[in-house]
Design a protein around this motif. Structure first.
Motif, PDB file in Angstrom:
ATOM      1  N   PRO A  16      53.305  53.028  -5.188  1.00 37.14           N
ATOM      2  CA  PRO A  16      52.326  53.837  -4.983  1.00 37.14           C
ATOM      3  C   PRO A  16      51.663  54.764  -5.831  1.00 37.14           C
ATOM      4  O   PRO A  16      50.348  55.235  -5.380  1.00 37.14           O
ATOM      5  N   VAL A  17      52.122  55.289  -6.888  1.00 40.42           N
ATOM      6  CA  VAL A  17      51.679  56.344  -7.878  1.00 40.42           C
ATOM      7  C   VAL A  17      50.808  55.987  -9.459  1.00 40.42           C
ATOM      8  O   VAL A  17      51.662  55.025  -9.749  1.00 40.42           O
ATOM      9  N   GLY A  18      49.880  56.461  -9.024  1.00 40.95           N
ATOM     10  CA  GLY A  18      49.553  56.252 -10.370  1.00 40.95           C
ATOM     11  C   GLY A  18      48.954  57.717 -11.094  1.00 40.95           C
ATOM     12  O   GLY A  18      48.730  58.447 -10.184  1.00 40.95           O
ATOM     13  N   VAL A  19      48.002  57.105 -12.260  1.00 41.89           N
ATOM     14  CA  VAL A  19      46.980  58.314 -13.048  1.00 41.89           C
ATOM     15  C   VAL A  19      45.524  58.204 -13.074  1.00 41.89           C
ATOM     16  O   VAL A  19      45.707  56.688 -13.479  1.00 41.89           O
ATOM     17  N   ASN A  20      44.483  59.087 -13.318  1.00 38.20           N
ATOM     18  CA  ASN A  20      43.673  58.404 -13.831  1.00 38.20           C
ATOM     19  C   ASN A  20      43.091  58.569 -14.985  1.00 38.20           C
ATOM     20  O   ASN A  20      44.545  59.581 -15.981  1.00 38.20           O
ATOM     21  N   PHE A  21      43.279  57.651 -16.210  1.00 34.03           N
ATOM     22  CA  PHE A  21      43.965  57.559 -17.220  1.00 34.03           C
ATOM     23  C   PHE A  21      42.208  57.814 -18.035  1.00 34.03           C
ATOM     24  O   PHE A  21      41.267  57.316 -18.943  1.00 34.03           O
ATOM     25  N   ALA A 272      52.370  74.522 -11.284  1.00 38.06           N
ATOM     26  CA  ALA A 272      51.864  73.373 -10.848  1.00 38.06           C
ATOM     27  C   ALA A 272      52.675  72.455 -10.148  1.00 38.06           C
ATOM     28  O   ALA A 272      52.115  71.498  -9.472  1.00 38.06           O
ATOM     29  N   ALA A 273      53.995  72.138 -10.832  1.00 37.53           N
ATOM     30  CA  ALA A 273      55.130  71.668 -10.712  1.00 37.53           C
ATOM     31  C   ALA A 273      55.426  71.840  -8.422  1.00 37.53           C
ATOM     32  O   ALA A 273      55.324  71.278  -8.037  1.00 37.53           O
ATOM     33  N   ASP A 274      55.285  73.132  -8.744  1.00 36.99           N
ATOM     34  CA  ASP A 274      55.428  73.712  -6.907  1.00 36.99           C
ATOM     35  C   ASP A 274      53.883  72.605  -5.925  1.00 36.99           C
ATOM     36  O   ASP A 274      54.161  71.762  -4.902  1.00 36.99           O
ATOM     37  N   TYR A 275      52.991  72.580  -6.475  1.00 34.71           N
ATOM     38  CA  TYR A 275      51.591  72.191  -6.532  1.00 34.71           C
ATOM     39  C   TYR A 275      51.875  70.976  -5.816  1.00 34.71           C
ATOM     40  O   TYR A 275      51.503  70.537  -4.311  1.00 34.71           O
ATOM     41  N   TYR A 276      52.333  70.234  -7.310  1.00 33.37           N
ATOM     42  CA  TYR A 276      52.197  68.780  -6.897  1.00 33.37           C
ATOM     43  C   TYR A 276      53.530  68.397  -5.822  1.00 33.37           C
ATOM     44  O   TYR A 276      53.079  67.746  -5.078  1.00 33.37           O
ATOM     45  N   ARG A 277      54.614  68.709  -5.882  1.00 28.66           N
ATOM     46  CA  ARG A 277      55.251  68.476  -5.064  1.00 28.66           C
ATOM     47  C   ARG A 277      55.110  69.154  -3.385  1.00 28.66           C
ATOM     48  O   ARG A 277      55.035  68.305  -2.791  1.00 28.66           O
ATOM     49  N   GLN A 278      54.822  69.909  -2.643  1.00 29.28           N
ATOM     50  CA  GLN A 278      53.629  70.129  -1.890  1.00 29.28           C
ATOM     51  C   GLN A 278      52.447  68.711  -1.537  1.00 29.28           C
ATOM     52  O   GLN A 278      52.854  68.719  -0.536  1.00 29.28           O
ATOM     53  N   ILE A 279      51.658  68.853  -2.401  1.00 24.61           N
ATOM     54  CA  ILE A 279      50.353  67.534  -2.520  1.00 24.61           C
ATOM     55  C   ILE A 279      51.421  66.625  -1.892  1.00 24.61           C
ATOM     56  O   ILE A 279      51.101  65.869  -1.252  1.00 24.61           O
ATOM     57  N   LEU A 280      52.530  65.932  -2.752  1.00 25.77           N
ATOM     58  CA  LEU A 280      53.103  64.488  -2.968  1.00 25.77           C
ATOM     59  C   LEU A 280      53.508  64.472  -1.035  1.00 25.77           C
ATOM     60  O   LEU A 280      53.201  63.371  -0.843  1.00 25.77           O
ATOM     61  N   GLY A 323      52.357  64.580 -26.458  1.00 29.72           N
ATOM     62  CA  GLY A 323      52.432  63.499 -25.355  1.00 29.72           C
ATOM     63  C   GLY A 323      53.650  64.088 -24.858  1.00 29.72           C
ATOM     64  O   GLY A 323      54.694  63.691 -24.018  1.00 29.72           O
ATOM     65  N   ARG A 324      54.199  66.004 -25.039  1.00 30.13           N
ATOM     66  CA  ARG A 324      55.388  65.932 -24.379  1.00 30.13           C
ATOM     67  C   ARG A 324      54.988  65.966 -22.398  1.00 30.13           C
ATOM     68  O   ARG A 324      54.386  66.398 -22.080  1.00 30.13           O
ATOM     69  N   ALA A 325      56.183  65.850 -21.712  1.00 32.87           N
ATOM     70  CA  ALA A 325      55.321  65.280 -19.867  1.00 32.87           C
ATOM     71  C   ALA A 325      55.690  67.304 -19.581  1.00 32.87           C
ATOM     72  O   ALA A 325      57.128  67.725 -20.380  1.00 32.87           O
ATOM     73  N   LYS A 326      55.102  67.535 -18.821  1.00 31.29           N
ATOM     74  CA  LYS A 326      55.002  68.465 -17.939  1.00 31.29           C
ATOM     75  C   LYS A 326      56.055  68.180 -16.633  1.00 31.29           C
ATOM     76  O   LYS A 326      55.875  67.617 -16.230  1.00 31.29           O
ATOM     77  N   PRO A 327      56.448  69.756 -16.177  1.00 26.38           N
ATOM     78  CA  PRO A 327      57.277  69.829 -15.415  1.00 26.38           C
ATOM     79  C   PRO A 327      56.269  69.517 -13.503  1.00 26.38           C
ATOM     80  O   PRO A 327      56.940  68.321 -12.772  1.00 26.38           O
ATOM     81  N   ALA A 328      54.920  68.754 -13.883  1.00 37.01           N
ATOM     82  CA  ALA A 328      54.287  68.373 -12.627  1.00 37.01           C
ATOM     83  C   ALA A 328      54.802  66.408 -12.596  1.00 37.01           C
ATOM     84  O   ALA A 328      54.376  66.150 -12.046  1.00 37.01           O
ATOM     85  N   LEU A 329      55.048  65.995 -14.565  1.00 42.51           N
ATOM     86  CA  LEU A 329      54.558  64.802 -14.384  1.00 42.51           C
ATOM     87  C   LEU A 329      56.385  64.529 -13.820  1.00 42.51           C
ATOM     88  O   LEU A 329      56.366  63.526 -13.229  1.00 42.51           O
ATOM     89  N   GLU A 330      57.296  65.465 -14.174  1.00 40.64           N
ATOM     90  CA  GLU A 330      58.840  65.720 -13.544  1.00 40.64           C
ATOM     91  C   GLU A 330      58.861  65.343 -12.270  1.00 40.64           C
ATOM     92  O   GLU A 330      59.460  64.710 -11.641  1.00 40.64           O
ATOM     93  N   GLU A 331      58.167  66.098 -11.550  1.00 40.14           N
ATOM     94  CA  GLU A 331      57.913  66.088  -9.987  1.00 40.14           C
ATOM     95  C   GLU A 331      57.086  64.427  -9.431  1.00 40.14           C
ATOM     96  O   GLU A 331      57.434  64.043  -8.913  1.00 40.14           O
ATOM     97  N   LEU A 332      56.374  63.962 -10.212  1.00 41.44           N
ATOM     98  CA  LEU A 332      55.619  62.613  -9.531  1.00 41.44           C
ATOM     99  C   LEU A 332      56.956  62.116 -10.194  1.00 41.44           C
ATOM    100  O   LEU A 332      56.525  60.861  -8.988  1.00 41.44           O
ATOM    101  N   ALA A 333      57.419  61.606 -11.231  1.00 37.71           N
ATOM    102  CA  ALA A 333      58.627  61.059 -11.118  1.00 37.71           C
ATOM    103  C   ALA A 333      59.787  61.058 -10.150  1.00 37.71           C
ATOM    104  O   ALA A 333      59.920  59.574  -9.665  1.00 37.71           O
ATOM    105  N   ARG A 334      60.068  61.945  -9.437  1.00 43.35           N
ATOM    106  CA  ARG A 334      60.688  62.183  -8.963  1.00 43.35           C
ATOM    107  C   ARG A 334      60.270  61.928  -7.733  1.00 43.35           C
ATOM    108  O   ARG A 334      60.814  60.857  -6.635  1.00 43.35           O
TER     109      ARG A 334
END
Length: 656
Positions: A16-21, A272-280, A323-334
């Motif tokens: 179920p997880v995607g990105v706008n590209f 930003a990673a905190d925000y992603y984690r909470q929203i998800l 192309g470096r993954a930001k902490p928010a992408l790591e949250e999305l991955a987990r």
């Protein structure tokens, strides 16, 4: 007899997880000089981080350069784009009418100012373009869905930035939407489809932009809210997407968080990673079944529109321009990994025992009603939703009409007006066994400034002592509510303090005498503040203060007093929480899978560590340590063994 409220949670995208590209070197202009090697690299980064699909965009001026012609070179680039997805085991959802993107509108050169909704020739050109695109690509295995537009209210009219006089005809918008969806189907598009409008209409925001869920939901296969809200309170900021999703959920279609994200121009990367984690995690427990982050990458095109005048749009990416993954992408991955491993994409929520009543004045047009009041209704609803979640009694949204169910607990938070059929239904629910909580509110304008509840004396066992046209001002700051009797799990003598936010018009209490009701709490002056009136098998509970609105209008408010009050209400109502915590900064909710699995999600909403005890309805308990803003998943078939409640170093749920 009390009833439960079904809350279906139907999976739509799996995984179920995607990105706008958009590609980082081109943004909306990427199709003009398509760099397949770069795009493949960008997709590979997303795939490695658990992203299974993208949302992609036909930049309308480029793909449709003349009224009856399509740019085949751009179509060839898009087909190569699809092939790259297929090679990586990914899919995409193409979006047709772009239109609006990132703070700018672009027209095809031939539009000539024609209205997008009501000009028959212009509507025909849009339908023709959609048909042509679907005919070319509907058989490609990488296409998993379709979106008609990107935030069409901001492009075609009706958007929130327009004045009411400029907003367009809702009937024309409805006809336009029907024709666009029909164009997809007529060209062989068998995949799911939605509108891409952002779900910003009246039922969610209280102001009509022409897109009403009541008629869009039957047209589409999912409802897709876009979440970029600002707030004056961190907890409200983190809960708004979940709250909006709950408002969408009652319209019978899966809810997909179609856009959400943050710009590094506004926020530190770790926050930003905190925000992603909470929203998800908050939206997962609110019934969302798909997540499409905005967006995959930062942009290098600093001199290109729209980035030359919207500089913050350059840095919404989950990766930077290298192309470096930001902490928010790591949250999305987990999150993606945990949802897939635990089967949570196909999970559903247990039926709700609590109903949060949404005023009919908020969702429908009522004669001589000032829509200015709707902002206060929404604010109070959001505050009530947050308090319910922190109290571990997650609510379902209930429409204000004659069909209000007799749930264990029904909450009417600081609503100036409920429709007459709704008030009658609430009293009937109380007689049938519900506990009905209502907080007095006179609204935020001078238009008939009063509480519009009919026959309040009989309904609540009071003798109201208010005067016509004049309210009783709240002068205390803070308000002290002292309990003079045990109330749920609140003991006699307990004092709760509430802020005095809101406008001067709204800062008013209701002077009453008890005439059959029991006073269970008084204010600092000894006046009745909370009264309980037994009715049949249930009861009404009246607050003479608009506690939810007063809290909602206070920046950085302490949400725990209202949560404590709601938890006590749930005890009075006999609500049996499936799972609960002993910390009002955390909340827990249960997700069920068809194979009998029971998964408990526990979320720390605070910016500090939490040690909490999690209790399941079967008596199992677990001691859980959660870092700031962290989440964890407990499996009930493990008997809530704390050794199986594992968190990563950033606090996101994951199995070792």
């Amino acid at each position: 007899m009390r009833t439960q409220i079904e809350r279906p949670m139907r999976a739509h995208f799996d995984p179920p997880v995607g990105v706008n590209f958009w590609s980082r070197d081109g943004g909306p202009f990427m199709w003009r000089d398509f760099d397949a090697a770069l795009v493949r690299t960008e997709l590979e980064v997303m795939r490695r981080h658990g992203v299974s699909f993208t949302r992609s965009f036909f930049f309308w001026p480029d793909f449709h350069p003349e009224p009856w012609s399509i740019d085949e070179t751009r179509c060839a680039a898009f087909e190569e784009f699809l092939d790259l997805h297929q090679a990586l085991g990914m899919t995409t959802i193409p979006t047709f009418l772009i239109g609006h993107m990132s703070g700018q509108n672009w027209d095809p050169a031939w539009r000539g100012g024609r209205d997008l909704y009501s000009d028959v020739w212009m509507v025909g050109r849009q339908a023709w373009f959609i048909r042509e695109m679907v005919a070319r690509f509907h058989d490609h295995p990488a296409v998993s869905g379709w979106l008609i537009s990107n935030e069409m209210p901001l492009y075609g009219g009706g958007g929130g930035l327009m004045s009411p006089a400029e907003r367009v005809d809702g009937d024309a918008i409805r006809s336009w939407a029907e024709l666009m969806v029909q164009a997809v189907r007529a060209a062989g598009g068998h995949q799911p489809v939605s509108l891409g409008d952002g779900a910003w209409g009246k039922e969610v925001m209280g102001a009509d932009n022409g897109f009403r869920l009541s008629w869009t939901a039957p047209l589409v296969d999912w409802i897709g809210p876009h979440a970029y809200h600002m707030s004056d309170d961190l907890l409200r900021q983190h809960f708004i997407p979940a709250f909006n999703a709950e408002l969408c959920a009652g319209y019978g279609k899966p809810v997909v968080l179609e856009e959400f994200g943050v710009s590094d121009s506004f926020v530190a990367e770790d926050h930003a990673a905190d925000y992603y984690r909470q929203i998800l995690w908050t939206t997962l427990t609110a019934g969302v079944t798909g997540w499409i982050a905005w967006n995959n990458t930062d942009f290098a095109a600093v001199t290109q529109e729209p980035y030359d005048h919207r500089p913050f749009e350059l840095s919404f990416g989950l990766t930077d321009t290298t192309g470096r993954a930001k902490p928010a992408l790591e949250e999305l991955a987990r999150f993606s990994r945990t949802v897939e491993e635990r089967g949570l994409a196909a999970a559903h929520r247990a039926p709700a025992q609590v109903g949060l009543v949404v005023s009919g004045y908020f969702t429908e047009h009522q004669p001589f009603w000032s829509e200015t009041e709707n902002d206060a209704i929404r604010a109070a609803l959001l505050e009530a939703y947050i308090a319910s979640r922190l109290a571990d009694v997650p609510p379902a949204m209930v429409a204000d009409d004659a069909a209000i169910p007799s749930a264990s607990l029904l909450i009417v938070p600081s609503a100036k007006a409920i429709t007459t059929p709704g008030t009658r239904a609430l009293l009937n629910a109380a007689a049938a066994g519900s506990t009905v909580w209502v907080s007095h509110c006179v609204g935020e304008t001078l238009n008939q400034r009063a509480w519009w509840w009919p026959d309040a004396d009989e309904a609540f066992g009071i003798w109201k002592r208010s005067r016509y046209g004049v309210t009783e001002p709240i002068t205390d700051d803070p308000i002290e509510i002292r309990f003079c009797a045990d109330f749920g799990d609140i003991q006699e003598g307990t004092v709760l303090q509430f802020p005095t936010g809101a406008s001067s018009e709204a800062r008013a209490f209701l002077p009453v005498n008890a005439e059959g009701a029991q006073v269970v709490a008084r204010d600092g002056h000894g006046r009745p503040a909370i009264l309980v009136h037994e009715r049949g098998l249930g009861r009404t509970v009246l607050s003479t203060y608009p506690l939810e609105l007063l809290s909602a209008r206070t920046p950085h408010v302490d949400h725990r007093p209202l949560a404590q009050l709601y938890r006590a209400l749930a005890v009075v109502a006999g609500v049996s929480s499936h799972v609960s915590t002993d910390d009002l900064d955390t909340f827990a909710d249960t997700l069920l899978t068809d194979d009998g699995g029971v998964h408990t999600v526990v979320v720390n909403t605070a910016g500090s560590d939490s040690d909490t005890i999690v209790r399941h309805t079967n008596g199992d308990t677990a001691a859980v340590h959660l870092p700031a803003f962290a989440a964890v998943v407990l499996d009930h078939d493990d008997d809530l063994d704390p050794d199986r409640a594992r968190t990563s170093t950033t606090g996101v749920a994951a199995d070792a």
